[in-house]
Design a protein around this motif. Structure first.
Motif, mmCIF file in Angstrom:
data_model
loop_
_atom_site.group_PDB
_atom_site.id
_atom_site.type_symbol
_atom_site.label_atom_id
_atom_site.label_comp_id
_atom_site.label_asym_id
_atom_site.label_seq_id
_atom_site.Cartn_x
_atom_site.Cartn_y
_atom_site.Cartn_z
ATOM 1 N N SER A 22 -46.125 -39.497 25.022
ATOM 2 C CA SER A 22 -46.876 -40.698 24.652
ATOM 3 C C SER A 22 -45.993 -41.933 24.747
ATOM 4 O O SER A 22 -46.410 -42.974 25.282
ATOM 5 C CB SER A 22 -47.421 -40.540 23.232
ATOM 6 N N ALA A 23 -44.778 -41.826 24.265
ATOM 7 C CA ALA A 23 -43.864 -42.972 24.267
ATOM 8 C C ALA A 23 -43.487 -43.391 25.684
ATOM 9 O O ALA A 23 -43.484 -44.583 25.998
ATOM 10 C CB ALA A 23 -42.608 -42.644 23.460
ATOM 11 N N ALA A 26 -45.937 -45.487 28.176
ATOM 12 C CA ALA A 26 -45.973 -46.955 28.191
ATOM 13 C C ALA A 26 -45.116 -47.528 29.317
ATOM 14 O O ALA A 26 -45.288 -48.689 29.686
ATOM 15 C CB ALA A 26 -45.493 -47.490 26.843
ATOM 16 N N TYR A 27 -44.217 -46.732 29.847
ATOM 17 C CA TYR A 27 -43.328 -47.185 30.911
ATOM 18 C C TYR A 27 -43.689 -46.579 32.268
ATOM 19 O O TYR A 27 -42.897 -46.606 33.199
ATOM 20 C CB TYR A 27 -41.876 -46.834 30.565
ATOM 21 N N SER A 28 -44.900 -46.055 32.397
ATOM 22 C CA SER A 28 -45.284 -45.356 33.621
ATOM 23 C C SER A 28 -45.358 -46.265 34.844
ATOM 24 O O SER A 28 -45.459 -45.785 35.966
ATOM 25 C CB SER A 28 -46.600 -44.605 33.426
ATOM 26 N N HIS A 29 -45.296 -47.577 34.646
ATOM 27 C CA HIS A 29 -45.238 -48.494 35.789
ATOM 28 C C HIS A 29 -43.890 -48.378 36.512
ATOM 29 O O HIS A 29 -43.765 -48.730 37.670
ATOM 30 C CB HIS A 29 -45.462 -49.946 35.339
ATOM 31 N N ARG A 37 -42.066 -38.444 33.149
ATOM 32 C CA ARG A 37 -43.317 -38.080 32.483
ATOM 33 C C ARG A 37 -44.005 -36.924 33.209
ATOM 34 O O ARG A 37 -44.455 -35.963 32.590
ATOM 35 C CB ARG A 37 -44.261 -39.283 32.433
#
Length: 53
Positions: A22-23, A26-29, A37
């Motif tokens: 989950s954390a 937020a940085y999957s870009h 991930r």
């Protein structure tokens, strides 16, 4: 003594793994986080923590 990354096997609970996924979501870009991930999510499916889909 140098350990290969594949030699490291930390103990992570299902809840911990869900929180980590989950954390970093937020940085999957960022391609590096997306790769991490994806690898963790694949491992979570393998362990039966998550279902694919």
């Amino acid at each position: 003594m140098h350990q290969n990354q594949t030699d490291l096997r930390p103990v992570v609970s299902a809840k911990d793994l869900a929180m980590i996924l989950s954390a970093i979501g937020a940085y999957s870009h960022n391609a590096e986080f997306r790769d991490l991930r994806d690898r963790l999510q694949h491992q979570a499916v393998t362990w039966g923590v998550f279902r694919e889909g």
